[in-house]
Design a protein around this motif. Structure first.
Motif, PDB file in Angstrom:
ATOM      1  N   GLN A  24       0.822  -1.212   0.000  1.00  0.00           N
ATOM      2  CA  GLN A  24       0.000   0.000   0.000  1.00  0.00           C
ATOM      3  C   GLN A  24       0.856   1.262   0.000  1.00  0.00           C
ATOM      4  N   LYS A  25       2.050   1.162   0.594  1.00  0.00           N
ATOM      5  CA  LYS A  25       2.924   2.335   0.687  1.00  0.00           C
ATOM      6  C   LYS A  25       3.408   2.808  -0.679  1.00  0.00           C
ATOM      7  N   LYS A  26       3.368   1.919  -1.662  1.00  0.00           N
ATOM      8  CA  LYS A  26       3.859   2.256  -3.011  1.00  0.00           C
ATOM      9  C   LYS A  26       2.744   2.697  -3.961  1.00  0.00           C
ATOM     10  N   VAL A  27       1.489   2.627  -3.510  1.00  0.00           N
ATOM     11  CA  VAL A  27       0.366   3.029  -4.350  1.00  0.00           C
ATOM     12  C   VAL A  27       0.323   4.551  -4.468  1.00  0.00           C
ATOM     13  N   THR A  28       0.159   5.062  -5.687  1.00  0.00           N
ATOM     14  CA  THR A  28       0.116   6.507  -5.900  1.00  0.00           C
ATOM     15  C   THR A  28      -1.123   6.897  -6.709  1.00  0.00           C
ATOM     16  N   ASN A  29      -1.617   8.082  -6.425  1.00  0.00           N
ATOM     17  CA  ASN A  29      -2.750   8.669  -7.157  1.00  0.00           C
ATOM     18  C   ASN A  29      -4.040   7.856  -7.056  1.00  0.00           C
ATOM     19  N   TRP A  30      -4.142   7.054  -6.033  1.00  0.00           N
ATOM     20  CA  TRP A  30      -5.379   6.342  -5.722  1.00  0.00           C
ATOM     21  C   TRP A  30      -5.847   6.736  -4.331  1.00  0.00           C
ATOM     22  N   SER A  31      -7.135   6.934  -4.176  1.00  0.00           N
ATOM     23  CA  SER A  31      -7.686   7.163  -2.845  1.00  0.00           C
ATOM     24  C   SER A  31      -7.700   5.842  -2.087  1.00  0.00           C
ATOM     25  N   TRP A  32      -7.896   5.925  -0.754  1.00  0.00           N
ATOM     26  CA  TRP A  32      -7.907   4.722   0.068  1.00  0.00           C
ATOM     27  C   TRP A  32      -8.963   3.742  -0.418  1.00  0.00           C
ATOM     28  N   GLN A  33     -10.157   4.245  -0.731  1.00  0.00           N
ATOM     29  CA  GLN A  33     -11.252   3.339  -1.094  1.00  0.00           C
ATOM     30  C   GLN A  33     -11.015   2.620  -2.415  1.00  0.00           C
ATOM     31  N   TRP A  36      -8.410  -0.098  -1.488  1.00  0.00           N
ATOM     32  CA  TRP A  36      -8.991  -1.083  -0.569  1.00  0.00           C
ATOM     33  C   TRP A  36      -9.991  -1.995  -1.291  1.00  0.00           C
ATOM     34  N   LEU A  37     -10.796  -1.423  -2.159  1.00  0.00           N
ATOM     35  CA  LEU A  37     -11.777  -2.221  -2.881  1.00  0.00           C
ATOM     36  C   LEU A  37     -11.093  -3.141  -3.888  1.00  0.00           C
ATOM     37  N   ALA A  38     -10.028  -2.649  -4.528  1.00  0.00           N
ATOM     38  CA  ALA A  38      -9.303  -3.466  -5.507  1.00  0.00           C
ATOM     39  C   ALA A  38      -8.670  -4.682  -4.844  1.00  0.00           C
ATOM     40  N   GLN A  39      -7.998  -4.467  -3.697  1.00  0.00           N
ATOM     41  CA  GLN A  39      -7.360  -5.605  -3.043  1.00  0.00           C
ATOM     42  C   GLN A  39      -8.402  -6.524  -2.404  1.00  0.00           C
ATOM     43  N   ALA A  40      -9.515  -5.947  -1.918  1.00  0.00           N
ATOM     44  CA  ALA A  40     -10.574  -6.757  -1.308  1.00  0.00           C
ATOM     45  C   ALA A  40     -11.229  -7.668  -2.333  1.00  0.00           C
ATOM     46  N   GLY A  89      -9.679   0.425  10.579  1.00  0.00           N
ATOM     47  CA  GLY A  89      -9.073   1.459   9.745  1.00  0.00           C
ATOM     48  C   GLY A  89      -9.397   2.867  10.218  1.00  0.00           C
ATOM     49  N   ILE A  90     -10.633   3.084  10.690  1.00  0.00           N
ATOM     50  CA  ILE A  90     -11.029   4.405  11.171  1.00  0.00           C
ATOM     51  C   ILE A  90     -10.355   4.723  12.500  1.00  0.00           C
ATOM     52  N   ALA A  91     -10.213   3.700  13.368  1.00  0.00           N
ATOM     53  CA  ALA A  91      -9.612   3.909  14.686  1.00  0.00           C
ATOM     54  C   ALA A  91      -8.178   4.410  14.584  1.00  0.00           C
ATOM     55  N   HIS A 237     -16.813   6.277  -2.702  1.00  0.00           N
ATOM     56  CA  HIS A 237     -16.598   6.665  -4.101  1.00  0.00           C
ATOM     57  C   HIS A 237     -17.693   7.633  -4.560  1.00  0.00           C
ATOM     58  N   ARG A 238     -18.918   7.335  -4.204  1.00  0.00           N
ATOM     59  CA  ARG A 238     -20.028   8.198  -4.615  1.00  0.00           C
ATOM     60  C   ARG A 238     -19.930   9.565  -3.946  1.00  0.00           C
ATOM     61  N   LYS A 239     -19.541   9.569  -2.687  1.00  0.00           N
ATOM     62  CA  LYS A 239     -19.451  10.820  -1.932  1.00  0.00           C
ATOM     63  C   LYS A 239     -18.309  11.698  -2.425  1.00  0.00           C
ATOM     64  N   GLN A 240     -17.170  11.072  -2.754  1.00  0.00           N
ATOM     65  CA  GLN A 240     -15.971  11.825  -3.114  1.00  0.00           C
ATOM     66  C   GLN A 240     -15.707  11.865  -4.616  1.00  0.00           C
ATOM     67  N   GLY A 241     -16.559  11.185  -5.399  1.00  0.00           N
ATOM     68  CA  GLY A 241     -16.407  11.213  -6.846  1.00  0.00           C
ATOM     69  C   GLY A 241     -15.119  10.603  -7.345  1.00  0.00           C
ATOM     70  N   THR A 242     -14.737   9.453  -6.801  1.00  0.00           N
ATOM     71  CA  THR A 242     -13.445   8.843  -7.134  1.00  0.00           C
ATOM     72  C   THR A 242     -13.556   7.584  -7.997  1.00  0.00           C
ATOM     73  N   PHE A 243     -14.715   7.314  -8.553  1.00  0.00           N
ATOM     74  CA  PHE A 243     -14.871   6.132  -9.414  1.00  0.00           C
ATOM     75  C   PHE A 243     -13.884   6.139 -10.573  1.00  0.00           C
ATOM     76  N   LYS A 244     -13.578   7.327 -11.078  1.00  0.00           N
ATOM     77  CA  LYS A 244     -12.723   7.443 -12.259  1.00  0.00           C
ATOM     78  C   LYS A 244     -11.310   6.928 -12.018  1.00  0.00           C
ATOM     79  N   GLU A 245     -10.904   6.792 -10.746  1.00  0.00           N
ATOM     80  CA  GLU A 245      -9.541   6.345 -10.451  1.00  0.00           C
ATOM     81  C   GLU A 245      -9.280   4.914 -10.932  1.00  0.00           C
ATOM     82  N   PHE A 246     -10.322   4.120 -11.091  1.00  0.00           N
ATOM     83  CA  PHE A 246     -10.145   2.746 -11.546  1.00  0.00           C
ATOM     84  C   PHE A 246      -9.678   2.671 -12.995  1.00  0.00           C
ATOM     85  N   THR A 247      -9.959   3.707 -13.782  1.00  0.00           N
ATOM     86  CA  THR A 247      -9.604   3.689 -15.205  1.00  0.00           C
ATOM     87  C   THR A 247      -8.756   4.874 -15.634  1.00  0.00           C
TER      88      THR A 247
END
Length: 344
Positions: A24-33, A36-40, A89-91, A237-247
């Motif tokens: 995860q430390k090497k991931v760039t330009n992706w939000s946490w969600q 997290w969803l990709a690895q999940a 994760g939130i804690a 993703h819906r709240k922050q508008g980050t769906f586009k990060e997948f593509t």
């Protein structure tokens, strides 16, 4: 020798668990969600299906013959585990990684180990068998060692806070502690999920699955966790508008990020692939598998942190707390191994 082999398999699984989130430390330009969803998707949905398909003979027949109630129990408890992982994760945002890890894993170690025999009404009888004293000693030492790791981690965070102004600005015990307790209790239910899914594994064993029999249970336990994670990540993703990060490719190393997510998912799944191989070899004290896994996870993750120089700024009392923690955790594993060997 069966118990020693089981502990060795648990050690391999715990080492994968200790390292699974390092990519995860090497991931760039992706939000946490997005990450997290990709690895999940890989570790909680795809790989359990592939793993069961490759290792369970006559998988479709096993699923047809397995009791439906065991499937629903494993799935529902897996969903609870997914909620616990989110709370974890939130804690971290409020009380830091070390305290969150120590409190949550400590609770998970105790609850996840004692809950299966307690629910079955077997705990008192089991603790009267040969080797039970060693099991109790190992459990107690494990919790103490985990607490010491948390203390050492907290000392380290305070050391770093002196170097980084404002590092403690978000620290809040009142917000983080309830989340830690929730995460610890619900995360423990993953071990209980595997226990409740044992009737499915028994059917797989009848079809020749052998030591791989637990892999069929992960189809239900992990899918439950994935459904919860999917719902939470999609809401973000819906709240922050980050769906586009997948593509999105412009300025984003998309292929590298997906490979890192796959690595995380593979290592997370591998921990329970080997957990299952160890679990079936633990004899009469099979319920201690969760304690062995949790204790080794904390021990190996601490060693991994040392190897990656995460403790480079640690001061005197931090180092001593860390050394003592590792020593106690090692003795705890040895005590659990001796108890299981005697019981076997």
């Amino acid at each position: 020798m069966s118990v020693i082999g089981g502990v060795m398999f648990h050690a391999v699984g715990a080492s994968f668990a200790a390292l699974c989130y390092t990519p995860q430390k090497k991931v760039t330009n992706w939000s946490w969600q997005t990450y997290w969803l990709a690895q999940a998707f890989f570790c909680w949905f795809l790989l359990p299906i592939v793993g069961a398909w490759l290792t369970i003979p006559e998988l479709m027949k096993v699923l047809e013959e397995a009791p439906t109630d065991a499937m629903w129990k494993a799935f529902g408890l897996g969903m609870a585990y997914g909620v616990g992982g989110t709370a974890f994760g939130i804690a971290i945002r409020y009380i830091g990684f070390s305290l969150t890890y120590a409190i949550s894993i400590g609770i998970s170690c105790v609850v996840g180990t004692l809950l299966p025999p307690l629910v079955k009404g077997e705990l008192a009888a089991v603790l009267q068998q040969e080797g039970a004293g060693w099991i109790v000693i190992g459990m107690v030492l494990g919790v103490i060692g985990i607490a010491l790791c948390g203390l050492a981690g907290r000392y380290k965070e305070l050391d770093l806070a002196k170097l980084e102004k404002g590092a403690e600005s978000n620290f809040s015990v009142s917000k983080g502690l309830p989340l830690c307790i929730l995460a610890g209790v619900l995360s423990a239910l993953y071990g209980f999920s595997i226990d409740q899914g044992q009737p499915i594994a028994d059917v797989a064993a009848e079809h020749g699955a052998g030591g791989f029999q637990s892999n069929v249970v992960y189809i239900f336990s992990n899918t439950g966790a994935f459904i919860v994670t999917l719902a939470y990540c999609l809401s973000l993703h819906r709240k922050q508008g980050t769906f586009k990060e997948f593509t999105l490719k412009a300025g984003s190393p998309l292929t590298k990020n997906y490979l890192l997510a796959i690595m995380t998912g593979f290592m997370w799944y591998s921990q329970f692939f080997f957990y299952g191989l160890g679990h079936v070899r633990m004899g009469d004290y099979k319920f201690t598998s969760w304690a062995v896994h949790m204790i080794m996870l904390v021990m190996f993750s601490t060693v991994a942190g040392l190897a990656m120089k995460e403790w480079i700024h640690a001061k005197g009392k931090t180092v001593w707390a860390l050394v003592l923690a590792l020593a106690v955790l090692l003795v705890a594993v040895l005590a659990l191994t001796v108890g299981n060997a005697i019981g076997g």
